[in-house]
Scaffold this motif. Structure first.
Motif, PDB file in Angstrom:
ATOM      1  N   PHE A 158      38.797  87.085  65.081  1.00  0.00           N
ATOM      2  CA  PHE A 158      37.798  86.394  64.270  1.00  0.00           C
ATOM      3  C   PHE A 158      36.888  87.409  63.582  1.00  0.00           C
ATOM      4  O   PHE A 158      36.664  87.340  62.370  1.00  0.00           O
ATOM      5  CB  PHE A 158      36.978  85.441  65.148  1.00  0.00           C
ATOM      6  N   GLU A 159      36.387  88.360  64.342  1.00  0.00           N
ATOM      7  CA  GLU A 159      35.490  89.391  63.797  1.00  0.00           C
ATOM      8  C   GLU A 159      36.193  90.219  62.731  1.00  0.00           C
ATOM      9  O   GLU A 159      35.625  90.503  61.673  1.00  0.00           O
ATOM     10  CB  GLU A 159      34.989  90.292  64.935  1.00  0.00           C
ATOM     11  N   HIS A 160      37.426  90.590  62.991  1.00  0.00           N
ATOM     12  CA  HIS A 160      38.193  91.376  62.017  1.00  0.00           C
ATOM     13  C   HIS A 160      38.331  90.616  60.690  1.00  0.00           C
ATOM     14  O   HIS A 160      38.089  91.169  59.615  1.00  0.00           O
ATOM     15  CB  HIS A 160      39.573  91.706  62.583  1.00  0.00           C
ATOM     16  N   LEU A 161      38.715  89.337  60.774  1.00  0.00           N
ATOM     17  CA  LEU A 161      38.924  88.548  59.555  1.00  0.00           C
ATOM     18  C   LEU A 161      37.620  88.281  58.813  1.00  0.00           C
ATOM     19  O   LEU A 161      37.593  88.323  57.582  1.00  0.00           O
ATOM     20  CB  LEU A 161      39.621  87.226  59.898  1.00  0.00           C
ATOM     21  N   THR A 162      36.548  88.009  59.535  1.00  0.00           N
ATOM     22  CA  THR A 162      35.275  87.762  58.845  1.00  0.00           C
ATOM     23  C   THR A 162      34.787  89.030  58.151  1.00  0.00           C
ATOM     24  O   THR A 162      34.271  88.970  57.037  1.00  0.00           O
ATOM     25  CB  THR A 162      34.185  87.225  59.802  1.00  0.00           C
ATOM     26  N   ARG A 163      34.965  90.169  58.800  1.00  0.00           N
ATOM     27  CA  ARG A 163      34.557  91.435  58.187  1.00  0.00           C
ATOM     28  C   ARG A 163      35.428  91.747  56.971  1.00  0.00           C
ATOM     29  O   ARG A 163      34.917  92.102  55.913  1.00  0.00           O
ATOM     30  CB  ARG A 163      34.688  92.564  59.214  1.00  0.00           C
ATOM     31  N   GLU A 164      36.731  91.590  57.128  1.00  0.00           N
ATOM     32  CA  GLU A 164      37.679  91.901  56.050  1.00  0.00           C
ATOM     33  C   GLU A 164      37.430  91.059  54.805  1.00  0.00           C
ATOM     34  O   GLU A 164      37.581  91.532  53.679  1.00  0.00           O
ATOM     35  CB  GLU A 164      39.103  91.660  56.560  1.00  0.00           C
ATOM     36  N   HIS A 165      37.057  89.799  54.987  1.00  0.00           N
ATOM     37  CA  HIS A 165      36.891  88.879  53.856  1.00  0.00           C
ATOM     38  C   HIS A 165      35.422  88.603  53.512  1.00  0.00           C
ATOM     39  O   HIS A 165      35.139  87.771  52.649  1.00  0.00           O
ATOM     40  CB  HIS A 165      37.618  87.564  54.149  1.00  0.00           C
ATOM     41  N   GLY A 166      34.495  89.269  54.195  1.00  0.00           N
ATOM     42  CA  GLY A 166      33.078  89.106  53.885  1.00  0.00           C
ATOM     43  C   GLY A 166      32.550  87.714  54.166  1.00  0.00           C
ATOM     44  O   GLY A 166      31.678  87.231  53.441  1.00  0.00           O
ATOM     45  N   LEU A 167      33.060  87.083  55.207  1.00  0.00           N
ATOM     46  CA  LEU A 167      32.653  85.709  55.523  1.00  0.00           C
ATOM     47  C   LEU A 167      31.490  85.693  56.495  1.00  0.00           C
ATOM     48  O   LEU A 167      31.428  86.490  57.422  1.00  0.00           O
ATOM     49  CB  LEU A 167      33.837  84.939  56.127  1.00  0.00           C
ATOM     50  N   ARG A 168      30.582  84.738  56.279  1.00  0.00           N
ATOM     51  CA  ARG A 168      29.418  84.620  57.131  1.00  0.00           C
ATOM     52  C   ARG A 168      29.228  83.211  57.681  1.00  0.00           C
ATOM     53  O   ARG A 168      28.215  82.938  58.307  1.00  0.00           O
ATOM     54  CB  ARG A 168      28.181  85.055  56.355  1.00  0.00           C
ATOM     55  N   SER A 169      30.182  82.327  57.396  1.00  0.00           N
ATOM     56  CA  SER A 169      30.056  80.962  57.896  1.00  0.00           C
ATOM     57  C   SER A 169      31.442  80.360  58.124  1.00  0.00           C
ATOM     58  O   SER A 169      32.441  80.859  57.614  1.00  0.00           O
ATOM     59  CB  SER A 169      29.263  80.097  56.918  1.00  0.00           C
ATOM     60  N   THR A 170      31.459  79.303  58.903  1.00  0.00           N
ATOM     61  CA  THR A 170      32.697  78.577  59.166  1.00  0.00           C
ATOM     62  C   THR A 170      32.485  77.129  58.770  1.00  0.00           C
ATOM     63  O   THR A 170      31.348  76.682  58.701  1.00  0.00           O
ATOM     64  CB  THR A 170      33.082  78.646  60.662  1.00  0.00           C
ATOM     65  N   PRO A 171      33.544  76.429  58.478  1.00  0.00           N
ATOM     66  CA  PRO A 171      34.934  76.860  58.480  1.00  0.00           C
ATOM     67  C   PRO A 171      35.271  77.648  57.223  1.00  0.00           C
ATOM     68  O   PRO A 171      34.543  77.604  56.230  1.00  0.00           O
ATOM     69  CB  PRO A 171      35.703  75.540  58.494  1.00  0.00           C
ATOM     70  N   ALA A 172      36.376  78.348  57.292  1.00  0.00           N
ATOM     71  CA  ALA A 172      36.903  79.042  56.122  1.00  0.00           C
ATOM     72  C   ALA A 172      38.421  79.046  56.225  1.00  0.00           C
ATOM     73  O   ALA A 172      38.967  79.222  57.306  1.00  0.00           O
ATOM     74  CB  ALA A 172      36.374  80.464  56.050  1.00  0.00           C
TER      75      ALA A 172
ATOM     76  N   ILE B 109      41.782  80.969  54.761  1.00  0.00           N
ATOM     77  CA  ILE B 109      42.203  82.216  54.121  1.00  0.00           C
ATOM     78  C   ILE B 109      43.691  82.095  53.803  1.00  0.00           C
ATOM     79  O   ILE B 109      44.485  81.702  54.656  1.00  0.00           O
ATOM     80  CB  ILE B 109      41.979  83.427  55.046  1.00  0.00           C
ATOM     81  N   HIS B 110      44.053  82.446  52.561  1.00  0.00           N
ATOM     82  CA  HIS B 110      45.456  82.515  52.167  1.00  0.00           C
ATOM     83  C   HIS B 110      45.873  83.975  52.326  1.00  0.00           C
ATOM     84  O   HIS B 110      45.444  84.841  51.555  1.00  0.00           O
ATOM     85  CB  HIS B 110      45.626  82.045  50.719  1.00  0.00           C
ATOM     86  N   ARG B 111      46.658  84.268  53.350  1.00  0.00           N
ATOM     87  CA  ARG B 111      47.018  85.650  53.679  1.00  0.00           C
ATOM     88  C   ARG B 111      47.673  86.406  52.525  1.00  0.00           C
ATOM     89  O   ARG B 111      47.270  87.535  52.230  1.00  0.00           O
ATOM     90  CB  ARG B 111      47.942  85.677  54.882  1.00  0.00           C
ATOM     91  N   PRO B 112      48.709  85.852  51.880  1.00  0.00           N
ATOM     92  CA  PRO B 112      49.404  86.628  50.844  1.00  0.00           C
ATOM     93  C   PRO B 112      48.489  87.082  49.696  1.00  0.00           C
ATOM     94  O   PRO B 112      48.638  88.193  49.194  1.00  0.00           O
ATOM     95  CB  PRO B 112      50.488  85.680  50.332  1.00  0.00           C
ATOM     96  N   SER B 113      47.568  86.242  49.278  1.00  0.00           N
ATOM     97  CA  SER B 113      46.717  86.595  48.137  1.00  0.00           C
ATOM     98  C   SER B 113      45.346  87.120  48.554  1.00  0.00           C
ATOM     99  O   SER B 113      44.648  87.729  47.751  1.00  0.00           O
ATOM    100  CB  SER B 113      46.506  85.374  47.236  1.00  0.00           C
ATOM    101  N   GLY B 114      44.944  86.842  49.803  1.00  0.00           N
ATOM    102  CA  GLY B 114      43.613  87.233  50.248  1.00  0.00           C
ATOM    103  C   GLY B 114      42.529  86.291  49.770  1.00  0.00           C
ATOM    104  O   GLY B 114      41.354  86.514  50.029  1.00  0.00           O
ATOM    105  N   GLN B 115      42.910  85.216  49.070  1.00  0.00           N
ATOM    106  CA  GLN B 115      41.922  84.256  48.582  1.00  0.00           C
ATOM    107  C   GLN B 115      41.328  83.477  49.751  1.00  0.00           C
ATOM    108  O   GLN B 115      42.010  83.181  50.733  1.00  0.00           O
ATOM    109  CB  GLN B 115      42.531  83.294  47.585  1.00  0.00           C
ATOM    110  N   VAL B 116      40.058  83.123  49.591  1.00  0.00           N
ATOM    111  CA  VAL B 116      39.318  82.422  50.646  1.00  0.00           C
ATOM    112  C   VAL B 116      38.725  81.145  50.082  1.00  0.00           C
ATOM    113  O   VAL B 116      38.207  81.130  48.962  1.00  0.00           O
ATOM    114  CB  VAL B 116      38.182  83.326  51.197  1.00  0.00           C
ATOM    115  N   LEU B 117      38.804  80.098  50.877  1.00  0.00           N
ATOM    116  CA  LEU B 117      38.131  78.836  50.562  1.00  0.00           C
ATOM    117  C   LEU B 117      37.075  78.654  51.644  1.00  0.00           C
ATOM    118  O   LEU B 117      37.363  78.172  52.732  1.00  0.00           O
ATOM    119  CB  LEU B 117      39.123  77.678  50.555  1.00  0.00           C
ATOM    120  N   PRO B 118      35.838  79.084  51.368  1.00  0.00           N
ATOM    121  CA  PRO B 118      34.783  78.963  52.384  1.00  0.00           C
ATOM    122  C   PRO B 118      34.214  77.560  52.420  1.00  0.00           C
ATOM    123  O   PRO B 118      33.999  76.940  51.381  1.00  0.00           O
ATOM    124  CB  PRO B 118      33.738  79.974  51.927  1.00  0.00           C
TER     125      PRO B 118
END
Length: 87
Positions: free
Chosen positions: A48-62, A64-73
């Motif tokens: 969880f910590e790795h993914l939030t840091r990698e994608h700059g996320l600060r809230s849930t839910p989110a 993440i589309h792995r292949p593109s790195g796109q995020v729907l926060p």
């Protein structure tokens, strides 16, 4: 790494997380369940910590589309979630 193209970040005491999970199970009838890995903050803290840091996320839910790195926060609507997962 898993072969599931999406990740759902979730945590305890998160009403929006529960709402999104109900949306995925109910209106979307589990259509995408095999494509989404759920990473729960309290159950998988390192990932969880790795993914939030990698994608700059600060809230849930989110989502993440792995292949593109796109995020729907914090998705709010069924159509928004369906479009994101239907790629």
């Amino acid at each position: 790494m898993t072969d599931q193209p999406f990740v759902l970040l979730t945590q305890d005491h998160c009403p929006q997380c529960e709402r999104l999970k109900r949306m995925l199970a109910g209106p979307l009838r589990g259509q995408f369940s095999g494509q989404i890995e759920i990473v729960h903050r309290q159950q998988h803290p390192e990932e969880f910590e790795h993914l939030t840091r990698e994608h700059g996320l600060r809230s849930t839910p989110a989502l993440i589309h792995r292949p593109s790195g796109q995020v729907l926060p914090g998705p709010t609507g069924l159509g928004e979630v369906q479009r994101f997962l239907g790629r």
